[in-house]
Design an enzyme around this catalytic site. Structure first.
Site, PDB file in Angstrom:
ATOM      1  N   ARG A   8       0.804  -1.221   0.000  1.00 47.71           N
ATOM      2  CA  ARG A   8       0.000   0.000   0.000  1.00 47.71           C
ATOM      3  C   ARG A   8       0.838   1.272   0.000  1.00 47.71           C
ATOM      4  O   ARG A   8       0.311   2.383  -0.175  1.00 47.71           O
ATOM      5  CB  ARG A   8      -0.902   0.025   1.236  1.00 47.71           C
ATOM      6  CG  ARG A   8      -1.826  -1.158   1.333  1.00 47.71           C
ATOM      7  CD  ARG A   8      -2.700  -1.044   2.555  1.00 47.71           C
ATOM      8  NE  ARG A   8      -3.554   0.105   2.465  1.00 47.71           N
ATOM      9  CZ  ARG A   8      -4.731   0.135   1.884  1.00 47.71           C
ATOM     10  NH1 ARG A   8      -5.210  -0.952   1.334  1.00 47.71           N
ATOM     11  NH2 ARG A   8      -5.454   1.226   1.827  1.00 47.71           N
ATOM     12  N   HIS A  21       0.342   7.329 -38.011  1.00 47.39           N
ATOM     13  CA  HIS A  21      -0.048   8.717 -37.744  1.00 47.39           C
ATOM     14  C   HIS A  21       0.870   9.393 -36.733  1.00 47.39           C
ATOM     15  O   HIS A  21       0.518  10.426 -36.167  1.00 47.39           O
ATOM     16  CB  HIS A  21      -1.502   8.765 -37.248  1.00 47.39           C
ATOM     17  CG  HIS A  21      -2.471   8.255 -38.253  1.00 47.39           C
ATOM     18  ND1 HIS A  21      -2.810   8.949 -39.389  1.00 47.39           N
ATOM     19  CD2 HIS A  21      -3.122   7.072 -38.324  1.00 47.39           C
ATOM     20  CE1 HIS A  21      -3.663   8.241 -40.106  1.00 47.39           C
ATOM     21  NE2 HIS A  21      -3.862   7.082 -39.481  1.00 47.39           N
TER      22      HIS A  21
END
Ligand code: AGP
Length: 617
Positions: free
Chosen positions: A27, A513
């Site tokens: 955590r 692209h």
């Protein structure tokens, strides 16, 4: 983020706290600290670094005796990670101590007021402000600790899970939550209690657990049943004690070097656990209470909005393809953080699906609260049972992946896709968008997926070999189309987060692209080119990469010959239905990132700057 754990009772508190902190280290892990109370003094030790650093420091700094104490492992929000900013924090008098997970947003205003009243501050944290506010309230109002905490919390804005100890009343803890989880383990006859951010620190001691709800606080006193109250109006809460199903084995490494590797290898079982009891192949049935009980809502839905973050968001993108293809329901996939702040248009007949492994992600949680306030029906797809998102949703289904401890999500992703596939199939059949024959084909194929994943794991050595060749690359490109476009994003995220190598995921056709400009002989490009799903077009993209000397690592269907001739490396995955290919193509990408990170000597399970449950905005 941050992990909190504590003990009050008759045992030695230190081993319980230190082992608990190790289990909660996922955590947050930039600093750690603890207090121990030995019946006379509060001993504190805290340091920048990991729980193992704290362990060494405790040996040198304090005696380990005492049956009361709590600890904290931190993911910094206010104040850089250093010894002073580490938790716990004392109040000015040093009678009160606190550990805190969350953020107090108005801490600065409160701090200024407290400074005016003569308080001094050692750290830069919001937490030290909170404990001094509690002390000031206790003094001014002449109230007990519980009342002081309640009054102080009604003055703060933000999120918290806290545990507070008062040396002058040393047989109790006061805990409270708003937006960050807290579990209370109850020992036999209330002779001992355990506190933790999740139940893992105390599962070997008790299976009896109370999860506080948002806006609740509890007074935990040795020898007495806990009392839970609403912070807002002090009313008593009739809480329920849950029986934990978690066992120790599930939260240990079980012979693997890292939790991440263990969790990658657990995927065949985790996927089976996700569909077990829900998918009855012989009967041609998918049973899922959360959907069955609300089937009309699902069938009337004009749109499904999926909210999630990170890997769960990628699972949401796969679900977009699944729901639109199989059930013909329009889907929008949103980042929780964007959705909640952009005043989205939500209609009554929209269904919001929140996907979250931890069930605690602050942005996803806030997004569903907002959707609920606009009358949308919210369905949660979570892994952690009893988590905030699971409880906040109107209905939902658990993925049953088992505890995922590695910060990089692996089995959570594949089980989320499994669960969402079942929902799409159920709805597709119910609304007549897939034929019974097709539906049965899907079900039979899903049943085979765990075995296919199992056989696929045999590629581990080959992936390791490829990892060794490209481990020093500074950039990676991941390309995929259709169902495998989200897998490309996920592969890039896995590499970034645990190896710290820059990686980008793109829809393969988008390469021309822009990203094509990056390609040269130093650029490894992972291309997902399974036989189903725009295969020829992806092969053309691979040719384009080849023409620019990029290094191609292709994920192909077993038996592929075309790509083999062009790519530098191929990794074969078993054949499956196009919609289920992400469940297979993801596996080599997880392994690739894992091996590269290990070779680069990264902290695989606890990568820098990250935490498992992102409970702050
Ligand atoms: C995954 O590898 C990441 N560590 C992260 O993106 C994670 O998926 C994200 O924070 C969402 O978490 P959740 O599923 O618990 O909500």
């Amino acid at each position: 983020m941050c992990g909190i754990t504590g003990y009050i009772g008759f045992r030695d508190a230190y081993p319980i706290i230190i082992n608990g902190l190790k289990r909660l280290e996922y955590r947050g892990y930039d600093s750690a600290g603890l207090i121990l109370y030995d019946g006379d003094t509060i001993k504190m030790s805290k340091t920048k670094g990991k729980v193992s650093d704290l362990e060494k420091q405790v040996e040198k700094e304090i005696s380990k005796g005492g049956n009361i104490g709590f600890g904290h492992t931190r993911w910094a929000t206010h104040g850089v990670p250093n010894d002073v900013n580490s938790h716990p924090h004392f109040s000015e008098s040093e009678n009160l101590a606190i550990v805190h997970n969350g953020i107090i947003e108005n801490y600065d205003t409160i701090k200024k007021e407290l400074i005016n009243r003569g308080y001094t501050f050692k750290s830069d944290t919001d937490t030290e402000v909170l404990i001094n506010l509690i002390e000031e309230v206790k003094k001014q109002e002449n109230v007990k600790l519980g009342k002081a905490v309640q009054i102080a919390l009604s003055e703060v804005v933000g999120a918290y899970a806290i545990t507070v100890f008062d040396k002058t009343k040393p047989n109790e803890f006061v805990v409270a939550r708003l937006g960050s989880p807290i579990a209370i383990g109850i020992g036999t006859n209330n002779k001992e209690f355990f506190i933790a951010s999740d139940a893992s620190p105390f599962i070997e001691y008790t299976k009896n657990c109370v999860y506080l709800e948002d806006g609740e606080m509890a007074i935990i006193k040795i020898g007495r049943a806990i009392r839970v109250r609403k912070i807002q109006d002090d009313s008593l809460v009739d809480y329920s004690v849950l029986q934990l199903k978690l066992n120790l084995e599930q939260i240990e490494k079980g012979g693997y070097d890292h939790f991440m590797l263990k969790e990658i290898y657990e995927q065949p079982k985790a996927i089976t656990d996700t569909f077990r009891g829900r998918m009855l192949v012989n009967k041609g049935l998918i049973r899922m209470a959360g959907v069955d009980d609300n089937i009309q809502k699902f069938l009337n839905a004009k749109r499904i909005i999926i909210v999630a973050c990170g890997t769960s968001w990628h699972a949401g993108l796969v679900a977009e393809y699944l729901f639109e293809d199989i059930a013909r329901i329009p889907v929008e996939v949103e980042y929780g953080s964007e959705f909640r702040y952009r005043n989205p248009i939500i209609n009554e007949d929209d269904i919001v699906i929140a996907i979250s492994q931890s069930g605690e992600t602050a942005d996803t949680l806030a997004a569903i609260k907002m959707a609920k306030s606009k009358d949308a029906f919210v369905f949660g797809v979570c892994n952690v049972v009893g988590s905030s998102i699971a409880r906040e949703a109107h209905a939902g289904a658990y993925t049953h992946a088992g505890p995922e401890i590695g910060v990089a999500s692996t089995k959570a992703f594949t089980t989320q896709i499994t669960l969402l596939s079942l929902i799409a199939l159920k709805l597709g059949l119910a609304n007549g968008n897939i034929s019974k024959t097709n539906y049965h084909t899907y079900l039979r194929e899903m049943e085979l997926i765990p075995k296919k994943v199992e056989s696929l794991l045999a590629i581990n050595d080959k992936v390791k070999y490829i990892a060794n060749i490209y481990k020093d690359a500074t950039n990676f490109l991941y390309l995929g189309r259709g169902f495998n476009f989200p897998v490309a994003l996920e592969g890039a995220l896995k590499l970034k987060e645990i190896s710290y190598i820059h990686a980008e995921g793109y829809p393969a056709a988008e390469m021309k692209h822009g990203p094509i400009a990056l390609i040269d002989e130093n650029m490894p490009i992972v291309v997902i080119a399974t036989r189903k799903g725009h295969y020829e077009k992806v092969v053309s993209n691979i040719q384009e990469i080849k023409a620019r000397n990029g290094k191609i690592i292709a994920i192909v269907t077993q038996g592929d010959t075309t790509v083999k001739e062009i790519a530098d490396h191929v990794i074969e995955v078993p054949e499956t239905i196009e919609a289920f290919t992400p469940l297979l193509t993801t596996i080599p990408l997880q392994l690739l990132s894992y091996h590269i990170a290990v070779m680069l000597d990264r902290n695989v399970d606890q990568p820098r700057n990250l935490a498992k449950a992102v409970t702050v905005e």
